[in-house]
Design a protein around this motif. Structure first.
Motif, PDB file in Angstrom:
ATOM      1  N   ASN A  33       0.847  -1.203   0.000  1.00 40.93           N
ATOM      2  CA  ASN A  33       0.000   0.000   0.000  1.00 40.93           C
ATOM      3  C   ASN A  33       0.875   1.244   0.000  1.00 40.93           C
ATOM      4  O   ASN A  33       2.062   1.191   0.330  1.00 40.93           O
ATOM      5  N   THR A  36      -0.281   9.077   0.841  1.00 38.48           N
ATOM      6  CA  THR A  36       0.319  10.408   0.724  1.00 38.48           C
ATOM      7  C   THR A  36       0.492  11.010   2.108  1.00 38.48           C
ATOM      8  O   THR A  36      -0.396  10.906   2.952  1.00 38.48           O
ATOM      9  N   TRP A  39       2.758  15.495   6.861  1.00 40.59           N
ATOM     10  CA  TRP A  39       3.113  15.834   8.248  1.00 40.59           C
ATOM     11  C   TRP A  39       4.250  14.937   8.713  1.00 40.59           C
ATOM     12  O   TRP A  39       4.041  13.855   9.260  1.00 40.59           O
ATOM     13  N   VAL A  53       3.367  11.667  11.317  1.00 40.96           N
ATOM     14  CA  VAL A  53       2.015  11.583  11.872  1.00 40.96           C
ATOM     15  C   VAL A  53       1.117  10.861  10.869  1.00 40.96           C
ATOM     16  O   VAL A  53       0.962  11.303   9.732  1.00 40.96           O
ATOM     17  N   SER A  55      -2.680   9.216  10.622  1.00 40.01           N
ATOM     18  CA  SER A  55      -3.992   9.114  11.274  1.00 40.01           C
ATOM     19  C   SER A  55      -4.358   7.657  11.550  1.00 40.01           C
ATOM     20  O   SER A  55      -4.147   6.779  10.705  1.00 40.01           O
ATOM     21  N   THR A  60      -2.841   2.602   6.569  1.00 44.20           N
ATOM     22  CA  THR A  60      -1.393   2.629   6.794  1.00 44.20           C
ATOM     23  C   THR A  60      -1.043   2.539   8.283  1.00 44.20           C
ATOM     24  O   THR A  60      -0.027   1.941   8.651  1.00 44.20           O
ATOM     25  N   THR A  89      -7.676   7.896  -1.538  1.00 38.99           N
ATOM     26  CA  THR A  89      -8.220   6.531  -1.622  1.00 38.99           C
ATOM     27  C   THR A  89      -7.553   5.707  -0.516  1.00 38.99           C
ATOM     28  O   THR A  89      -6.494   6.089  -0.009  1.00 38.99           O
ATOM     29  N   SER A  90      -8.169   4.585  -0.171  1.00 39.07           N
ATOM     30  CA  SER A  90      -7.579   3.751   0.881  1.00 39.07           C
ATOM     31  C   SER A  90      -7.148   2.393   0.345  1.00 39.07           C
ATOM     32  O   SER A  90      -7.856   1.775  -0.460  1.00 39.07           O
ATOM     33  N   GLY A  91      -6.027   1.945   0.881  1.00 40.59           N
ATOM     34  CA  GLY A  91      -5.508   0.618   0.547  1.00 40.59           C
ATOM     35  C   GLY A  91      -6.424  -0.505   1.012  1.00 40.59           C
ATOM     36  O   GLY A  91      -6.231  -1.658   0.635  1.00 40.59           O
TER      37      GLY A  91
HETATM   38  C1  LIG Z   1      -1.294  16.278   0.241  1.00 43.83           C
HETATM   39  C2  LIG Z   1      -1.791  15.269   1.276  1.00 43.83           C
HETATM   40  C3  LIG Z   1      -1.105  15.139   2.471  1.00 43.83           C
HETATM   41  C4  LIG Z   1      -1.520  14.217   3.444  1.00 43.83           C
HETATM   42  N1  LIG Z   1      -0.817  14.100   4.613  1.00 43.83           N
HETATM   43  C5  LIG Z   1      -1.202  13.192   5.535  1.00 43.83           C
HETATM   44  C6  LIG Z   1      -0.445  13.009   6.734  1.00 43.83           C
HETATM   45  O1  LIG Z   1       0.562  13.660   6.978  1.00 43.83           O
HETATM   46  N2  LIG Z   1      -0.885  12.080   7.623  1.00 43.83           N
HETATM   47  C7  LIG Z   1      -2.020  11.321   7.413  1.00 43.83           C
HETATM   48  O2  LIG Z   1      -2.371  10.499   8.253  1.00 43.83           O
HETATM   49  N3  LIG Z   1      -2.741  11.472   6.263  1.00 43.83           N
HETATM   50  C8  LIG Z   1      -2.349  12.375   5.328  1.00 43.83           C
HETATM   51  N4  LIG Z   1      -3.058  12.505   4.175  1.00 43.83           N
HETATM   52  C9  LIG Z   1      -4.279  11.715   3.980  1.00 43.83           C
HETATM   53  C10 LIG Z   1      -3.979  10.251   3.586  1.00 43.83           C
HETATM   54  O3  LIG Z   1      -3.066  10.205   2.512  1.00 43.83           O
HETATM   55  C11 LIG Z   1      -5.315   9.590   3.187  1.00 43.83           C
HETATM   56  O4  LIG Z   1      -6.158   9.523   4.335  1.00 43.83           O
HETATM   57  C12 LIG Z   1      -5.157   8.222   2.550  1.00 43.83           C
HETATM   58  O5  LIG Z   1      -6.378   7.897   1.930  1.00 43.83           O
HETATM   59  C13 LIG Z   1      -4.790   7.125   3.551  1.00 43.83           C
HETATM   60  O6  LIG Z   1      -4.590   5.942   2.820  1.00 43.83           O
HETATM   61  P1  LIG Z   1      -4.622   4.481   3.484  1.00 43.83           P
HETATM   62  O7  LIG Z   1      -6.008   4.275   4.084  1.00 43.83           O
HETATM   63  O8  LIG Z   1      -4.375   3.565   2.306  1.00 43.83           O
HETATM   64  O9  LIG Z   1      -3.561   4.439   4.521  1.00 43.83           O
HETATM   65  C14 LIG Z   1      -2.667  13.410   3.199  1.00 43.83           C
HETATM   66  C15 LIG Z   1      -3.348  13.536   1.966  1.00 43.83           C
HETATM   67  C16 LIG Z   1      -2.920  14.452   1.027  1.00 43.83           C
HETATM   68  C17 LIG Z   1      -3.655  14.565  -0.287  1.00 43.83           C
END
Ligand SMILES: Cc1cc2nc3c(=O)[nH]c(=O)nc-3n(C[C@H](O)[C@H](O)[C@H](O)COP(=O)(O)O)c2cc1C
Length: 179
Positions: A33, A36, A39, A53, A55, A60, A89-91
């Motif tokens: 996966n 993006t 932080w 950081v 979430s 992820t 999008t989510s993995g």
């Molecule tokens: C420009 C940008 C920066 C982001 N920075 C963060 C971040 O620093 N930390 C975080 O948890 N999510 C961040 N996100 C949101 C995650 O990339 C997003 O929730 C993603 O769908 C998570 O994918 P996953 O569910 O496959 O892990 C960011 C999104 C964008 C577009």
């Protein structure tokens, strides 16, 4: 002099997001996966330590918690659409490598993939996850670093919030005591 106005606190992040925007790759339970991320911060020079950081709501987060390793890849403006796609999008439901035309490459020290289209890849191990529930913070140690052989300054992306990005590229040199 710069004329200024008061800014809502919820928008502070839009001023000091450090950048560059990176792609955080994981591999857990046979699923690769990529997410993006903007932080993050350097914490130490050598061994290089990075705080990031992630979430708890993100796929992820669980992968990092379980495998305790990842790759941080540094994309450039040429693949900006994929970078935004991986952040929206989510993995859990999407193979983002396939969906956004990213090419996974085998890393040398971790199971998570590197990304062929990126300017650099950092193979990392989680060395401290104590603050993951309090601040969603993981401390990573870079075990192996790869960088493009190109001498051109990378046109990295720097998030300004709400889908706006600054694109880097121009460099200047000034006398400095910093490494
Ligand atoms: C420009 C940008 C920066 C982001 N920075 C963060 C971040 O620093 N930390 C975080 O948890 N999510 C961040 N996100 C949101 C995650 O990339 C997003 O929730 C993603 O769908 C998570 O994918 P996953 O569910 O496959 O892990 C960011 C999104 C964008 C577009």
């Amino acid at each position: 002099m710069t004329a200024k106005r008061s800014l809502p606190l919820a928008q502070v992040y839009r001023l000091i997001e450090p950048g560059p925007v990176v792609l955080l790759c994981t591999a857990s339970g046979g699923r690769r996966n990529v997410m993006t991320q903007s932080w993050h911060t350097m914490i130490d020079f050598e061994p290089p330590l990075i705080g990031c950081v992630v979430s708890e709501a993100n796929y992820t987060f669980a992968a990092l918690e379980k495998t305790r390793e990842c790759v941080i890849s540094v994309p450039t403006v040429e693949i900006a659409a994929a970078v935004v796609g991986c952040g929206n999008t989510s993995g859990r439901t999407v193979d983002k490598f396939q969906a956004f035309g990213l090419t996974p490459e085998r890393a040398s020290l971790v199971a998570a993939p590197r990304i062929a289209e990126c300017y650099a890849d950092l193979e990392c191990r989680v060395i401290d996850a104590k603050l993951r529930h309090r601040y969603n913070l993981f401390v990573l140690q870079v075990l192996k670093a790869w960088r493009s052989i190109s001498r051109k300054p990378p046109r990295t992306l720097h998030h300004m919030g709400k889908g706006r990005f600054m694109v880097a590229g121009r460099t200047i040199s000034l006398p400095s005591r910093m490494k």
